[in-house]
Write a protein that holds these residues in place. Structure first.
Motif, short mmCIF file in Angstrom:
data_model
loop_
_atom_site.label_atom_id
_atom_site.label_comp_id
_atom_site.label_asym_id
_atom_site.label_seq_id
_atom_site.Cartn_x
_atom_site.Cartn_y
_atom_site.Cartn_z
N HIS A 194 8.96 5.06 19.75
CA HIS A 194 10.11 5.39 20.58
C HIS A 194 11.06 4.16 20.47
CE1 HIS A 194 7.98 8.78 22.29
NE2 HIS A 194 7.17 8.09 22.68
N ASN A 195 11.13 3.65 19.14
CA ASN A 195 12.00 2.71 19.03
C ASN A 195 13.43 3.20 18.59
OD1 ASN A 195 13.31 0.55 17.79
ND2 ASN A 195 11.15 -0.69 17.80
N GLY A 196 14.49 2.44 18.98
CA GLY A 196 15.86 3.05 18.94
C GLY A 196 16.64 2.47 17.77
N ILE A 197 15.74 1.91 16.87
CA ILE A 197 16.31 1.24 15.88
C ILE A 197 17.06 1.97 14.80
CG2 ILE A 197 14.47 1.41 14.01
CD1 ILE A 197 15.04 -1.35 13.16
N ASP A 198 18.30 1.52 14.50
CA ASP A 198 19.05 2.26 13.62
C ASP A 198 18.52 2.65 12.20
OD1 ASP A 198 21.16 3.35 11.87
OD2 ASP A 198 22.86 2.45 13.23
N ARG A 199 18.67 3.90 11.90
CA ARG A 199 17.94 4.36 10.52
C ARG A 199 18.46 3.54 9.02
NH1 ARG A 199 18.29 8.37 6.43
NH2 ARG A 199 16.10 9.33 5.93
N GLN A 248 0.83 -1.29 -0.05
CA GLN A 248 -0.16 0.09 -0.02
C GLN A 248 0.95 1.20 0.04
OE1 GLN A 248 -2.26 -0.70 3.43
NE2 GLN A 248 -4.01 -1.54 2.27
N TRP A 249 1.94 1.03 0.61
CA TRP A 249 2.89 2.39 0.64
C TRP A 249 3.62 2.71 -0.78
CZ3 TRP A 249 5.36 1.09 6.08
CH2 TRP A 249 4.18 1.21 7.13
N LYS A 250 3.95 1.57 -1.51
CA LYS A 250 4.38 1.40 -2.84
C LYS A 250 5.87 1.98 -2.80
CE LYS A 250 -0.33 2.32 -4.89
NZ LYS A 250 -1.15 3.30 -5.87
N ARG A 251 6.10 3.35 -3.03
CA ARG A 251 7.19 3.67 -3.34
C ARG A 251 8.29 3.57 -2.03
NH1 ARG A 251 5.72 9.45 -5.92
NH2 ARG A 251 4.49 9.38 -3.92
N PRO A 252 9.69 3.33 -2.45
CA PRO A 252 10.57 3.35 -1.33
C PRO A 252 10.68 4.22 -0.51
CG PRO A 252 11.65 2.65 -3.63
CD PRO A 252 10.12 2.97 -3.65
N ARG A 253 10.41 5.75 -0.99
CA ARG A 253 10.38 6.78 0.18
C ARG A 253 9.46 6.88 0.79
NH1 ARG A 253 9.88 11.87 -4.28
NH2 ARG A 253 7.95 11.47 -4.71
N THR A 254 8.23 6.34 0.34
CA THR A 254 7.09 6.44 1.49
C THR A 254 7.24 5.21 2.47
OG1 THR A 254 5.63 6.95 -0.61
CG2 THR A 254 4.59 6.16 1.34
N ILE A 255 7.88 4.26 1.96
CA ILE A 255 8.04 3.04 3.04
C ILE A 255 8.72 3.69 4.01
CG2 ILE A 255 9.20 0.96 3.47
CD1 ILE A 255 8.27 0.21 0.44
N ILE A 256 10.01 4.33 3.71
CA ILE A 256 11.07 5.10 4.67
C ILE A 256 10.20 6.17 5.49
CG2 ILE A 256 13.27 6.30 4.80
CD1 ILE A 256 14.00 4.96 2.25
N ASN A 308 7.16 6.29 6.35
CA ASN A 308 6.19 5.87 7.39
C ASN A 308 6.82 4.92 8.42
OD1 ASN A 308 3.98 6.82 6.04
ND2 ASN A 308 3.62 5.20 4.59
N LEU A 309 7.82 4.26 7.94
CA LEU A 309 8.59 3.35 9.04
C LEU A 309 9.27 4.52 10.07
CD1 LEU A 309 10.31 0.61 6.85
CD2 LEU A 309 8.26 0.49 8.53
N GLU A 310 9.72 5.60 9.47
CA GLU A 310 10.38 6.55 10.48
C GLU A 310 9.28 7.17 11.35
OE1 GLU A 310 12.48 9.24 7.83
OE2 GLU A 310 14.35 8.16 8.07
N ILE A 311 7.96 7.50 10.67
CA ILE A 311 6.92 7.85 11.76
C ILE A 311 6.69 6.74 12.65
CG2 ILE A 311 4.51 8.37 11.64
CD1 ILE A 311 4.84 9.58 8.75
N CYS A 315 13.49 -5.11 11.31
CA CYS A 315 13.00 -3.44 11.24
C CYS A 315 11.68 -3.33 11.14
CB CYS A 315 13.92 -2.76 10.71
SG CYS A 315 13.63 -2.60 8.92
N VAL A 316 11.27 -4.11 10.17
CA VAL A 316 9.86 -4.20 9.74
C VAL A 316 8.93 -4.80 10.67
CG1 VAL A 316 8.03 -4.81 8.00
CG2 VAL A 316 10.34 -3.90 7.25
N GLU A 317 9.24 -5.90 11.34
CA GLU A 317 8.63 -6.57 12.21
C GLU A 317 8.53 -5.81 13.57
OE1 GLU A 317 10.17 -10.43 12.96
OE2 GLU A 317 9.04 -11.27 11.14
N TRP A 318 9.96 -4.91 13.89
CA TRP A 318 9.78 -4.20 15.05
C TRP A 318 8.66 -3.10 14.84
CZ3 TRP A 318 15.68 -4.63 15.38
CH2 TRP A 318 15.87 -5.66 15.79
N LEU A 319 8.69 -2.51 13.77
CA LEU A 319 7.84 -1.25 13.72
C LEU A 319 6.41 -1.38 13.39
CD1 LEU A 319 10.43 1.08 11.73
CD2 LEU A 319 10.02 1.04 14.18
N ILE A 320 6.19 -2.34 12.49
CA ILE A 320 4.93 -2.64 12.26
C ILE A 320 4.64 -3.93 13.35
CG2 ILE A 320 2.98 -3.44 10.57
CD1 ILE A 320 4.94 -2.24 8.34
#
Length: 452
Positions: free
Chosen positions: A375-380, A356-364, A366-369, A401-406
């Motif tokens: 308040h996850n300390g995962i490395d960017r 649904q997020w489609k493009r790489p920059r959208t994925i990045i 939304n994951l940063e949001i 990182c996807v499993e931790w954030l979603i």
């Protein structure tokens, strides 16, 4: 009071009308819907009652439809008109109240206060008592092969009321419309109407009484019947004898391929299988039911279609399907299956969200949001890898990182835009704990004293 007058009491007819409307259902051949039947029935109530008393009521042919069965075949159903459904429901209500006290204690299908879970628990009781040779009975096309004359003769044993028997025979011989052609039916009780379950129980009660007279242990749910004995030789002897009795006395044919003597671990009853655990037999969903359930969820989670829908719609459909399946099989042992299924479900859902997020920059983005919100300390750099990876979406959804954030918690937490995604394992365990902590459910059934 004659039985027909019990059926035609205004209170009984009103209850039948309300039940038919509450059950909804498709229209019959006259295309009248359940929303229209109340006005029609109230306007014509007196005429309908008079025609029934005078034996002039003419039911319409049922509309033939087919629904898929778990084995891939199709089950024929007959959909009566809504007016006929009201009359059938009124007859069924009175017959159920009168006949229920005569039925066997180990008959569980279509009876008030009884359900398939009780049938499975009774089967487990017999198996754990040492009756661990099972005769799986399969009556071939039972609802399509019920002999009308035999059924009426069985009804006549307790019903000495000509208008009631005449009305029931009219419904049996109403005919079936398929592809615009009406075909008269010389035998069978079409499934789909309110009257067929009680008539099936009346017919097969003869089988129950025969099994009881022989001192056999059995469990029956509608036309599904399992008999439990202690040895293989006894099972073979009983199977041959009962098959012969069914064909001679009830004019029913037994499916020779599916009727067999098996041990509990090879038996399937009402969708449940049996296995040994901790020195005793327990039940759980049969393997084919698990596969069918996963296939249905996989269909809902087809990435292209699911990504085009909102998450609210996806989560709602999945929750409805998963909760319904778990509710049915909750008495079984399936903790391991629920755990693995939950992992697979959330993995598929993460892949759909990435789609649904489609493009790489959208994925990045939304994951940063999500990183800031949780308040996850995962490395960017891991977020950049997830967004820019050339892996397929399904493999990217498995990245840490996807499993931790979603996360599981994020998927399970409802928002203003969507409900939370059900956690299959937690939901199953909550039902199990509730069953263990609550006293057995009992229900008082009102009985009506009537006899022919």
């Amino acid at each position: 009071m004659e039985l027909i007058e019990w059926i035609l009491q205004d209170k009984n007819l009103t209850t039948a009308l309300n039940r038919v409307i509450a059950n909804k259902g498709a229209p019959g051949i006259d295309n009248m819907t359940v929303e229209e039947v109340r006005d029609y029935f109230e306007t014509n109530r007196t005429t309908i009652k008079t025609r029934i008393r005078q034996k002039k009521y003419e039911p319409s042919p049922v509309r033939r439809v087919f629904i898929p069965k778990p084995n891939g075949k199709k089950r024929p159903l007959g959909i009566p008109t809504v007016t006929d459904r009201v009359v059938q429901q009124a007859v069924a209500q009175v017959l159920s109240l009168g006949y229920d006290k005569y039925f066997s204690e180990t008959s569980y299908g279509f009876r008030p206060g009884r359900d398939c879970h009780q049938a499975i628990n009774k089967a487990l009781e017999y198996i754990n008592d040492g009756y661990d040779w099972v005769i799986d009975m399969d009556i071939s096309k039972f609802f399509d092969t019920v002999n009308h004359d035999k059924l009426i003769s069985i009804l006549r044993e307790r019903i000495n009321d000509a208008p009631t028997l005449h009305l029931i025979r009219r419904f049996l011989r109403a005919g079936v419309m398929e592809n615009g052609v009406v075909v008269t039916n010389e035998e069978g009780v079409p499934q789909g109407g309110p009257l067929s379950p009680i008539l099936a129980n009346v017919y097969l009660d003869k089988l129950d009484k025969e099994l009881e007279a022989r001192g056999l242990r059995f469990v029956r749910y509608a036309d599904d019947c399992d008999i439990f004995v202690k040895s293989g030789k006894a099972a073979d002897r009983v199977m041959k004898s009962i098959v012969s009795w069914l064909e001679r006395k009830l004019f029913l044919k037994v499916n020779a391929e599916k009727t067999k003597v098996v041990r509990p671990n090879d038996s399937t009853f009402l969708g449940f299988g049996f296995k040994r655990k901790g020195g005793k037999w327990v039940c759980g969903p049969a393997k084919d039911r698990e596969k069918k359930f996963v296939s249905k969820c996989r269909e809902l989670l087809q990435r292209k279609k699911a990504a085009a829908r909102s998450n609210c719609e996806n989560f709602t459909k999945l929750n409805y399907t998963i909760r319904g399946w778990i509710n049915y099989f909750s008495i079984g042992e399936m903790k391991s299956f629920m755990k693995e299924f939950g992992k697979w479900l959330r993995h598929r859902m993460r892949a759909i969200i990435l789609k649904q997020w489609k493009r790489p920059r959208t994925i990045i983005r939304n994951l940063e949001i999500l990183k800031r919100i949780t308040h996850n300390g995962i490395d960017r750099k891991w977020i950049l890898i997830a967004g820019n990876s050339r892996r397929g979406l399904y493999r990217r959804a498995n990245l840490p990182c996807v499993e931790w954030l979603i996360s599981n918690k994020m998927l399970e937490t409802p928002t203003k835009d969507r409900p939370g995604l059900v956690n299959p394992l937690k939901y199953y365990l909550s039902l199990r704990n509730r069953c263990n902590n609550v006293a057995p459910y009992t229900r008082t059934v009102r009985t009506v004293q009537w006899e022919g």
